[in-house]
Design an enzyme around this catalytic site. Structure first.
Site, PDB file in Angstrom:
ATOM      1  N   GLU A 183       0.847  -1.216  -0.090  1.00 46.93           N
ATOM      2  CA  GLU A 183      -0.264   0.348  -0.378  1.00 46.93           C
ATOM      3  C   GLU A 183       0.766   1.453   0.454  1.00 46.93           C
ATOM      4  O   GLU A 183       0.608   2.088   0.772  1.00 46.93           O
ATOM      5  CB  GLU A 183      -1.048  -0.447   1.196  1.00 46.93           C
ATOM      6  N   GLU A 285      -4.732  -8.733  -0.880  1.00 43.42           N
ATOM      7  CA  GLU A 285      -5.312  -9.359   0.519  1.00 43.42           C
ATOM      8  C   GLU A 285      -6.746  -8.614   0.400  1.00 43.42           C
ATOM      9  O   GLU A 285      -7.291  -7.573   0.170  1.00 43.42           O
ATOM     10  CB  GLU A 285      -4.752  -7.961   1.274  1.00 43.42           C
TER      11      GLU A 285
END
Length: 463
Positions: A183, A285
């Site tokens: 991220e 994820e």
């Protein structure tokens, strides 16, 4: 009135499998448990505490490369909000290697392999603390700032390659791919964050990717793929990919993306798929705090229809506050006598959430190597395994009772039997074997009760 769904093999793609990340749960004593390895990565029935569970058969394992050390010489800075189980120990503190580090997570890595997992990826959430600008693996002082020191970009890449080589030669683990970011476009990674993280600007990502390919090749790891950039949202992933230079994109073998964007109309998924063209993608994820599993089932269905990933990975299978498939009970409160992060590496399983059984509806029946077909509807996943000649249909019904007709005539016009399993997300059925349903001349009609996930399995199907 029946809702018809035409199952079409045209444009099918190959499935790599289902997986989970290790990280926090496996960083605790849970990482040493054989029953959890068997339940998550095997297919046999397993007793976990007082519960008897069907093995999920997850074949993909994502290993979290650590960023922390606690040697007397360490000058690592700890976020005041972080707890011990969310700190992963690194193998190199800038002066010496410590290959005995991160014992629990490495133990589960081996147990997963022995239980049946066969695809391994290593990902980094933060560079080792000593490579960061402020010595804090939770992030920079401001979330929009890069926290990998410019002078350590190449060293970071070489560190990843060195651990990848060590895993192959000494651990018996061949990482098929490595992911240097987690991220990276978020501005949430800062020095007061409650977990590890690191912001990377686009230029920093490009530099690390180039160095990483070079480092892997220098270590004789030419077959190890690079995945990037593991963005939090589909929108971020599309934007990052479009902004990367063509030379950087050529070094990326697969795009990883997380499923935290609320994309109910699936426009962001569709845009990302279109932006990537033929580049493979994993949903790497997923998690939320809803124990019944219906949101998860809908997310799986939407991903596989509109994003067309080759794999689907959950974040923490054992986690507190209904975030996990299993309810994790952890010691996050015990004060550290040395003044470090609170908590210990103790952990236990407190119970089983319904979404464990919901995930079993998919993972036990759609196996690696199957082909994902066009199901005719967002809430149904269709897969065909040419080796076993098995056709699988998994439908999530989040509304009232409905009758669905599956038109299978693009695959078969035979009269056969569909074996059935059901999980009721608001009731008592948990991956329950139901009576068989008959297929007549390639037409299968099924009554789906409200709030259920239903798996239909047909054998001896050869298109």
């Amino acid at each position: 009135m029946s809702d018809e769904r035409v199952i079409d093999p045209h444009g099918a793609y190959t499935w790599d499998g289902w997986g989970t990340c290790l990280s926090w749960w496996a960083n605790t004593e849970l990482g040493t448990r054989d029953d959890l390895a068997a339940a998550l990565f095997g297919l046999d029935t397993v007793e976990v505490g007082a519960a008897e569970l069907p093995g999920l058969g997850l074949n993909i394992v994502r290993y979290n490369l650590g960023a922390c050390t606690w040697t007397p010489e360490s000058a690592m800075v700890e976020s005041p909000a972080i707890v011990r189980r969310k700190q992963i120990e690194t193998f190199y503190d800038g002066a010496a290697w410590n290959w005995s580090a991160d014992a629990h997570q490495r133990t589960m890595l081996a147990k997963a392999r022995d239980a049946g997992a066969d695809v391994f990826e290593m990902f980094s959430v933060s560079p080792p603390w000593w490579m960061t600008v402020n010595g804090n693996p939770s992030g920079a002082e401001q979330g929009a700032q890069d926290n990998l020191e410019f002078q350590y970009q190449q060293a970071f890449a070489r560190f990843i390659a060195a651990v990848t080589r060590r895993a192959r030669d000494e651990w018996g683990i061949r990482f098929a791919s490595v992911e240097p970011f987690n991220e990276p476009s978020l501005n949430a990674w800062h020095a007061r964050q409650n977990q590890e993280g690191c912001h990377f600007t686009l230029g920093a990502q490009e530099a690390v990717i180039e160095y990483l390919r070079r480092a892997l090749d220098e270590h004789g790891l030419h077959d190890v793929l690079i995945a990037a950039s593991d963005e939090c949202h589909y929108t971020d992933a599309a934007d990052t990919w479009q902004k990367l230079t063509e030379s950087t994109r050529r070094l990326i073998d697969r795009v990883n993306v997380h499923a935290y964007e609320r994309d109910e109309d699936c426009r962001s998924r569709t845009r990302l798929r279109k932006t990537l063209g033929d580049t493979p993608v994993w949903q790497s994820e997923y998690s939320e705090g809803e124990p019944d599993g219906m949101s998860m089932a809908l997310s799986i269905s939407r991903d596989l229809r509109h994003l067309r990933p080759r794999a689907w990975v959950c974040w923490q299978p054992v986690e507190a506050l209904d975030w996990g498939l299993l309810d994790g009970v952890y010691d996050d409160q015990t004060p550290n006598p040395t003044g470090g992060a609170k908590g210990t590496l103790e952990g236990r399983v407190g119970g089983v959430n319904t979404k464990y059984h919901v995930l079993a509806q998919y993972t036990r029946h759609i196996r690696p190597g199957a082909r994902i077909l066009d199901s005719g509807h967002t809430n149904t996943v269709a897969a065909h395994d040419t080796k076993t000649r098995r056709l699988t249909l998994v439908t999530a019904n989040n509304g009232p009772q409905q009758t669905i007709t599956y038109n299978l005539r693009n695959l078969t016009e035979s009269t056969t039997t569909a074996h059935t399993w059901v999980t009721d997300t608001s009731g008592t059925r948990r991956y329950t074997r139901e009576p068989d349903t008959q297929v007549h001349a390639g037409i299968l009609t099924v009554l789906h009760p409200p709030n259920t996930v239903t798996t239909l399995e047909l054998n001896n199907i050869t298109p």
